[in-house]
Design an enzyme around this catalytic site. Sequence first.
Site, PDB file in Angstrom:
ATOM      1  CG  ASP A 138      -2.065   0.950   1.115  1.00  0.00           C
ATOM      2  OD1 ASP A 138      -2.479   1.241  -0.022  1.00  0.00           O
ATOM      3  OD2 ASP A 138      -2.572   1.395   2.158  1.00  0.00           O
ATOM      4  CE  LYS A 160      -3.625   1.871   7.150  1.00  0.00           C
ATOM      5  NZ  LYS A 160      -4.353   2.650   6.132  1.00  0.00           N
ATOM      6  CD  GLU A 180      -7.845  12.514   4.167  1.00  0.00           C
ATOM      7  OE1 GLU A 180      -8.027  11.331   3.812  1.00  0.00           O
ATOM      8  OE2 GLU A 180      -7.332  13.381   3.430  1.00  0.00           O
ATOM      9  CG  HIS A 188      -4.493  10.526   2.497  1.00  0.00           C
ATOM     10  ND1 HIS A 188      -5.510  10.453   3.433  1.00  0.00           N
ATOM     11  CD2 HIS A 188      -3.617   9.537   2.824  1.00  0.00           C
ATOM     12  CE1 HIS A 188      -5.260   9.449   4.276  1.00  0.00           C
ATOM     13  NE2 HIS A 188      -4.116   8.892   3.936  1.00  0.00           N
ATOM     14  CD  GLU A 237      -5.460   2.645  -0.466  1.00  0.00           C
ATOM     15  OE1 GLU A 237      -4.690   2.017  -1.235  1.00  0.00           O
ATOM     16  OE2 GLU A 237      -5.294   2.717   0.762  1.00  0.00           O
ATOM     17  CG  ASP A 286      -5.758  -0.450   3.088  1.00  0.00           C
ATOM     18  OD1 ASP A 286      -5.789  -1.691   3.122  1.00  0.00           O
ATOM     19  OD2 ASP A 286      -4.866   0.224   3.619  1.00  0.00           O
ATOM     20  NE  ARG A 302      -8.057   6.200   9.501  1.00  0.00           N
ATOM     21  CZ  ARG A 302      -7.335   6.068   8.399  1.00  0.00           C
ATOM     22  NH1 ARG A 302      -6.061   5.740   8.460  1.00  0.00           N
ATOM     23  NH2 ARG A 302      -7.874   6.256   7.219  1.00  0.00           N
ATOM     24  CD  GLN A 342      -2.946   3.734  10.745  1.00  0.00           C
ATOM     25  OE1 GLN A 342      -4.148   3.651  10.495  1.00  0.00           O
ATOM     26  NE2 GLN A 342      -2.092   4.316   9.927  1.00  0.00           N
ATOM     27  CB  THR A 398      -7.405  -4.940   1.666  1.00  0.00           C
ATOM     28  OG1 THR A 398      -6.571  -4.599   2.770  1.00  0.00           O
ATOM     29  CG2 THR A 398      -7.173  -3.959   0.530  1.00  0.00           C
ATOM     30  CD  GLU A 434      -6.346   4.489   4.508  1.00  0.00           C
ATOM     31  OE1 GLU A 434      -5.636   3.700   3.861  1.00  0.00           O
ATOM     32  OE2 GLU A 434      -5.885   5.310   5.326  1.00  0.00           O
TER      33      GLU A 434
END
Lengths: 328, 328
Positions: free
Chosen positions: B10, B141, B260, B17, B88, B121, B125, B128, B145, B86
């Site tokens: 990744d 993570k 975000e 971002h 992507e 993904d 948080r 993490q 996915t 996420e």
Amino acid sequence: MPVDVREYTDFYASKEHATNVGIMFRGVENALQPNWLHLPVGYHGRASSVVLSGTPIRRPCGQIQKDREDPKQGSIFGACRLLDFELELGFFVGGPRNELGVPLTLEEAKERIFGVVLLNDWSARDLQAWEYVPLGPFTAKNFGTSISPWIVLYSTLVEAPGVLTEPSAGPEQQPRPLDYLLDPDYARSALDISLEVALQPQGDVVPSVISRTCSKYLYWSMPQQLTHHSITGAVMRAGDLLGTGTISGTTPDSLGSMLELSWRGSRPLTLENGDGKQRSFLQDHDTVIMTGFANVKDPSNPGSVLGRIGFGSVTGQIIPAQSPYLSK
Amino acid sequence: MPVDVREYTDFYASKEHATNVGIMFRGVENALQPNWLHLPVGYHGRASSVVLSGTPIRRPCGQIQKDREDPKQGSIFGACRLLDFELELGFFVGGPRNELGVPLTLEEAKERIFGVVLLNDWSARDLQAWEYVPLGPFTAKNFGTSISPWIVLYSTLVEAPGVLTEPSAGPEQQPRPLDYLLDPDYARSALDISLEVALQPQGDVVPSVISRTCSKYLYWSMPQQLTHHSITGAVMRAGDLLGTGTISGTTPDSLGSMLELSWRGSRPLTLENGDGKQRSFLQDHDTVIMTGFANVKDPSNPGSVLGRIGFGSVTGQIIPAQSPYLSK
């Protein structure tokens, strides 16, 4: 190769190693990160670059921070100058895969460890220093990981008398791990595997031993590493390879990397059979030879060694960097 | 699954971002790390947890820092509270493997990109934040996915008129990348794929769109990501999956993660079709739906759309956490 490596993950499970690296980069006060005593820190590695003992390792090229003191100066392209080995044990997962979202328990993890190999996780320290913030090691660690060809069954290791350390010999886990990592048998779970690293520059007839250590210095056991790996529900499959992270002991001659042995280059090693040659990091044509064995002891007389379980060796020679971008 | 995913990596290739995350965690002055403009930052992920669109995702459990302000207080075990998606693009590598120690050139990398999928993904948080120092994201993570089922050929995307942006529309790379990453065609290399994220809580009849963005915001192109991945010599094989990292635009409604969109929970979103419901992060039974398409344009009249290349969708519903250690 003994198996087709499915995925590769590398841990950081030796407290001595993590502390040494921490002291070098952050000072004694903040040597261990706050999370280190609470979980086996690890990261996903690259399976495609896991190779058999004897495979030559090309010195990698990549980005190196231009000015060591000022990252804002950016980077240059170059061949790695701080090439290193990492002395580790690797262990292969066997058995059926767990379902996504259903973690392995510690007891299940113990059943799923198939066997153990010697592992050299080659590392480009200068590339790593530039790239690893904030998402961890990437290209500095994916150019080669060497393993020994014979997998020693984990069940053999834990059942052979004397291979697990006496309860008092391994580390104590303080603070107490969270329930999912707690192993009532932890004090009897440390593997007593003697490990040795030798370095043989081109032309030297006899390799020079540069480190002697023991796997009992791993703070987080293999079952704890595997359990933590799946705690959020990651699927673990037969053929997955997990590395313990560099295994370092407590004395200056028992460290598992050149970074530590030469203390970041500040105290070069003199090679005992090298006719005065010194090393801070690996040079082209150097061969690194790692060996290991466990003593099997007479249960009624722990001082008497009945035999050895050998791990053979994992070797690799550095070949010079090669890149069309180097000449410019 | 369209292919057996060999390995998964990744990246972190959207400047918007990376800047947003940097501002939230380090402030405006130090938003982008010094290396970010010099290389495509990336990390190895977990292939075993890549699943097909529609697969339910279990809310993961793991270690969460006990006191947000003081990491020295240690951690507790719990279900993730800050569960995120996420947005992507993923791309699959095809073609023959390169030899260990022999990196792909940028031109070779362009030939080796087989095709593109939508990719979510999923990210925990809070897990993490506790685990990622210093070796990067790991269990936060690797629990899931999701990818869309149809691989859109990369050659189709770059050859179809209008899918590559006009030279002036993509980002400019400043400072100039090092030679191995330098693409003379960079200004014509951005893919103009429209992307949308919708959220559908259980019971809502119509999903609420929460983000609309575009893949042209990727600062590092797919060929640059693949080239950098192999720069130290890592072997890239058919079936390898690379994620671009979260794709965020420049406006508050074009961001690619809840982190975000809700600015770390400080401005919850009101769901347009949700009867007043708000979200800062994902709740149980929420479904996330990502869609994408590229317009094919008449070369003689770029304003006229001849048709669309659709990516279909990637969806996933959150199912509640489950762990024997939660009840204690």
